[in-house]
Design an enzyme around this catalytic site. Structure first.
Site, PDB file in Angstrom:
ATOM      1  N   ARG A 101       0.720  -1.089  -0.076  1.00 28.61           N
ATOM      2  CA  ARG A 101      -0.133  -0.124   0.084  1.00 28.61           C
ATOM      3  C   ARG A 101       0.900   1.315   0.107  1.00 28.61           C
ATOM      4  O   ARG A 101       1.642   1.448   1.079  1.00 28.61           O
ATOM      5  CB  ARG A 101      -0.823   0.096   0.997  1.00 28.61           C
ATOM      6  CG  ARG A 101      -1.592   1.385   1.429  1.00 28.61           C
ATOM      7  CD  ARG A 101      -2.712   1.224   2.289  1.00 28.61           C
ATOM      8  NE  ARG A 101      -3.841   0.458   1.898  1.00 28.61           N
ATOM      9  CZ  ARG A 101      -5.177   0.603   2.313  1.00 28.61           C
ATOM     10  NH1 ARG A 101      -5.313   1.365   3.443  1.00 28.61           N
ATOM     11  NH2 ARG A 101      -6.294  -0.013   2.001  1.00 28.61           N
ATOM     12  N   HIS A 128      -7.396   0.897  -6.540  1.00 24.87           N
ATOM     13  CA  HIS A 128      -7.666  -0.024  -5.243  1.00 24.87           C
ATOM     14  C   HIS A 128      -8.106  -1.476  -5.984  1.00 24.87           C
ATOM     15  O   HIS A 128      -9.381  -1.635  -5.757  1.00 24.87           O
ATOM     16  CB  HIS A 128      -8.457   0.980  -4.404  1.00 24.87           C
ATOM     17  CG  HIS A 128      -8.563   0.052  -2.956  1.00 24.87           C
ATOM     18  ND1 HIS A 128      -7.592  -0.986  -2.644  1.00 24.87           N
ATOM     19  CD2 HIS A 128      -9.231   0.401  -1.541  1.00 24.87           C
ATOM     20  CE1 HIS A 128      -7.920  -1.306  -1.356  1.00 24.87           C
ATOM     21  NE2 HIS A 128      -8.704  -0.467  -0.686  1.00 24.87           N
ATOM     22  N   GLN A 131     -10.190  -3.884  -3.752  1.00 19.17           N
ATOM     23  CA  GLN A 131     -11.534  -3.453  -3.327  1.00 19.17           C
ATOM     24  C   GLN A 131     -12.309  -3.671  -4.615  1.00 19.17           C
ATOM     25  O   GLN A 131     -13.586  -3.995  -4.356  1.00 19.17           O
ATOM     26  CB  GLN A 131     -11.363  -2.013  -2.873  1.00 19.17           C
ATOM     27  CG  GLN A 131     -12.601  -1.335  -2.669  1.00 19.17           C
ATOM     28  CD  GLN A 131     -13.182  -1.928  -1.078  1.00 19.17           C
ATOM     29  OE1 GLN A 131     -12.350  -1.829  -0.225  1.00 19.17           O
ATOM     30  NE2 GLN A 131     -14.266  -2.334  -1.209  1.00 19.17           N
ATOM     31  N   ASP A 218     -17.640   7.113  -2.217  1.00 15.67           N
ATOM     32  CA  ASP A 218     -16.412   7.046  -1.322  1.00 15.67           C
ATOM     33  C   ASP A 218     -16.152   8.287  -0.646  1.00 15.67           C
ATOM     34  O   ASP A 218     -16.450   9.180  -1.170  1.00 15.67           O
ATOM     35  CB  ASP A 218     -15.255   6.447  -2.065  1.00 15.67           C
ATOM     36  CG  ASP A 218     -13.909   6.074  -1.353  1.00 15.67           C
ATOM     37  OD1 ASP A 218     -13.874   6.248   0.069  1.00 15.67           O
ATOM     38  OD2 ASP A 218     -12.627   6.191  -2.188  1.00 15.67           O
ATOM     39  N   CYS A 255     -16.612   1.452   0.313  1.00  5.99           N
ATOM     40  CA  CYS A 255     -15.432   0.716   0.581  1.00  5.99           C
ATOM     41  C   CYS A 255     -15.227   0.732   2.048  1.00  5.99           C
ATOM     42  O   CYS A 255     -14.641  -0.012   2.498  1.00  5.99           O
ATOM     43  CB  CYS A 255     -14.390   1.243  -0.358  1.00  5.99           C
ATOM     44  SG  CYS A 255     -13.809   2.789   0.024  1.00  5.99           S
ATOM     45  N   ARG A 283     -13.863  -8.751   1.002  1.00  6.73           N
ATOM     46  CA  ARG A 283     -12.431  -8.546   0.863  1.00  6.73           C
ATOM     47  C   ARG A 283     -11.542  -9.879   1.190  1.00  6.73           C
ATOM     48  O   ARG A 283     -10.682 -10.314   0.434  1.00  6.73           O
ATOM     49  CB  ARG A 283     -11.866  -7.390   1.612  1.00  6.73           C
ATOM     50  CG  ARG A 283     -12.473  -5.888   1.495  1.00  6.73           C
ATOM     51  CD  ARG A 283     -11.840  -5.446  -0.089  1.00  6.73           C
ATOM     52  NE  ARG A 283     -10.633  -5.349   0.191  1.00  6.73           N
ATOM     53  CZ  ARG A 283      -9.912  -4.429   0.263  1.00  6.73           C
ATOM     54  NH1 ARG A 283     -10.486  -3.275   1.162  1.00  6.73           N
ATOM     55  NH2 ARG A 283      -8.401  -4.446   0.368  1.00  6.73           N
TER      56      ARG A 283
HETATM   57  N1   CP Z   1     -11.564  -0.309   2.091  1.00  9.34           N
HETATM   58  C1   CP Z   1     -10.213  -0.357   2.744  1.00  9.34           C
HETATM   59  O1   CP Z   1      -9.483  -0.548   1.731  1.00  9.34           O
HETATM   60  O2   CP Z   1     -10.040  -0.235   3.890  1.00  9.34           O
HETATM   61  P1   CP Z   1      -8.789   0.134   4.757  1.00  9.34           P
HETATM   62  O3   CP Z   1      -8.179   1.412   4.356  1.00  9.34           O
HETATM   63  O4   CP Z   1      -8.972   0.078   6.142  1.00  9.34           O
HETATM   64  O5   CP Z   1      -7.732  -1.144   4.393  1.00  9.34           O
HETATM   65  N1  NVA Z   2      -9.990   6.652  -1.508  1.00  2.42           N
HETATM   66  C1  NVA Z   2      -9.822   6.248  -0.241  1.00  2.42           C
HETATM   67  C2  NVA Z   2     -10.180   4.749  -0.032  1.00  2.42           C
HETATM   68  C3  NVA Z   2      -9.829   4.249   1.398  1.00  2.42           C
HETATM   69  C4  NVA Z   2     -10.073   2.674   1.295  1.00  2.42           C
HETATM   70  C5  NVA Z   2      -8.343   6.335   0.394  1.00  2.42           C
HETATM   71  O1  NVA Z   2      -7.455   6.297  -0.640  1.00  2.42           O
HETATM   72  O2  NVA Z   2      -8.282   6.860   1.169  1.00  2.42           O
END
Ligand code: CP
Ligand code: NVA
Length: 299
Positions: A101, A128, A131, A218, A255, A283
């Site tokens: 990440r 993502h 997701q 989101d 999400c 997930r």
């Molecule tokens: N939806 C999602 O990716 O959640 P987190 O950021 O908590 O991993």
């Molecule tokens: N768009 C959000 C998604 C979190 C799961 C971010 O990148 O923070």
């Protein structure tokens, strides 16, 4: 599909993506059938940003498949000192699969080039994909199929929006996005998705959700974009998902984490058509399927 990276979701064909969803359904139905599949394998997880769902679902999923997990907070590693590709080459000597990440998609690409083991995108600034994959499993479970069904995304044309466009297009959903000026999804991704399915990008939430089977939103402020929140919130006035926007039978998806009563009202988030916790659960199942396929244990 063994040995592939999973950075955007575009690495997989329509047929491969369908197979991935079918495997996720099988894994969800019979977890014991896969409990030794990744025995002796190790998943490295290196995170530059915080996480609840992605971290837990990968850790639990890998363990349910019989494998091991090493979690590394980026700041506690020598990624802060060393050359990114040198560090990743070392990780790939210890681990069989890597989930990362990161802030910048370019870093993921560099990691994938350096690693001879599959690299999975656990979220970056642009995508993502895990997701998106899990969300497609949820759509299939709830609606029975993808054909002719429409998903409308209302809000920031961000990483989650991009991955819904990619996974949704691969699986044949009809797609629409309503975003304020300056927050539209990436044009290149929209055009790629339009090569596979019907995609509409517009300004008006009411137009985007016409005829929708799923309404998705989101956060307006993604991780790392905290500067300039006030201005952003101003730009998104009129984009909050409220009960009157969501067609009566449409599912509501998010999400998570949500900013309650910001991008969506509590009434919708907690309403009877909200499937946000099923999405979070999925997930686990979708990523187990991904680990099995990339780890070369099926498919
Ligand atoms: N939806 C999602 O990716 O959640 P987190 O950021 O908590 O991993
Ligand atoms: N768009 C959000 C998604 C979190 C799961 C971010 O990148 O923070």
């Amino acid at each position: 599909m063994q040995g592939h990276d999973f950075l955007t979701g575009q690495e997989f064909s329509v047929a491969e993506t369908r197979k991935l969803i079918e495997l996720a359904e099988a894994v969800k139905k019979s977890p014991p059938a896969y409990q030794h599949a990744l025995e002796g394998k190790t998943l490295a997880m290196v995170f530059q940003k915080t996480s609840t769902r992605t971290r837990m679902s990968f850790e639990v999923g890998m363990k349910q498949l019989g494998g091991h997990v090493v979690y590394m907070d980026w700041r506690q590693t020598n990624l802060v000192l060393g050359d990114l590709q040198d560090e990743v080459k070392c990780m790939a000597r210890y681990a069989d699969l890597i989930v990362a990440r990161v802030n910048e998609h370019a870093d993921l690409k560099a990691m994938a080039m350096a690693s001879d083991k599959p690299v999975i995108n656990g979220l970056c600034n642009l995508y993502h994909p895990c997701q998106g994959l899990a969300d497609m499993l949820t759509v299939k479970e709830k609606l029975g199929s993808f054909k002719g069904k429409k998903l409308a995304f209302v809000g920031d044309g961000n990483n989650v929006c991009h991955s819904l466009l990619i996974e949704g297009a691969l699986l044949g959903l009809r797609l629409s996005v309503a975003s304020p000026k300056g927050f539209e999804p990436d044009q290149g991704i929209v055009e790629w998705a339009q090569g596979l399915t019907e995609v509409e990008v517009c300004r008006e939430p009411a137009k985007a959700v016409e005829d929708a089977d799923v309404v998705y939103t989101d956060t307006w402020v993604s991780m790392g974009q905290e500067a300039g929140v006030q201005q952003k919130v101003k730009a998104f006035q009129g984009y909050q998902v409220q009960a009157q926007l969501v067609p009566r039978k449409a599912l509501f998806m998010h999400c998570l984490p949500a900013h309650r009563n910001c991008e969506v009202t509590n009434e919708v988030l907690d309403g009877k058509n909200s499937v946000v916790f099923d999405q979070a659960e999925n997930r686990l199942h979708a990523q187990k399927a991904l680990l099995l396929v990339l780890g070369g244990c099926v498919g």
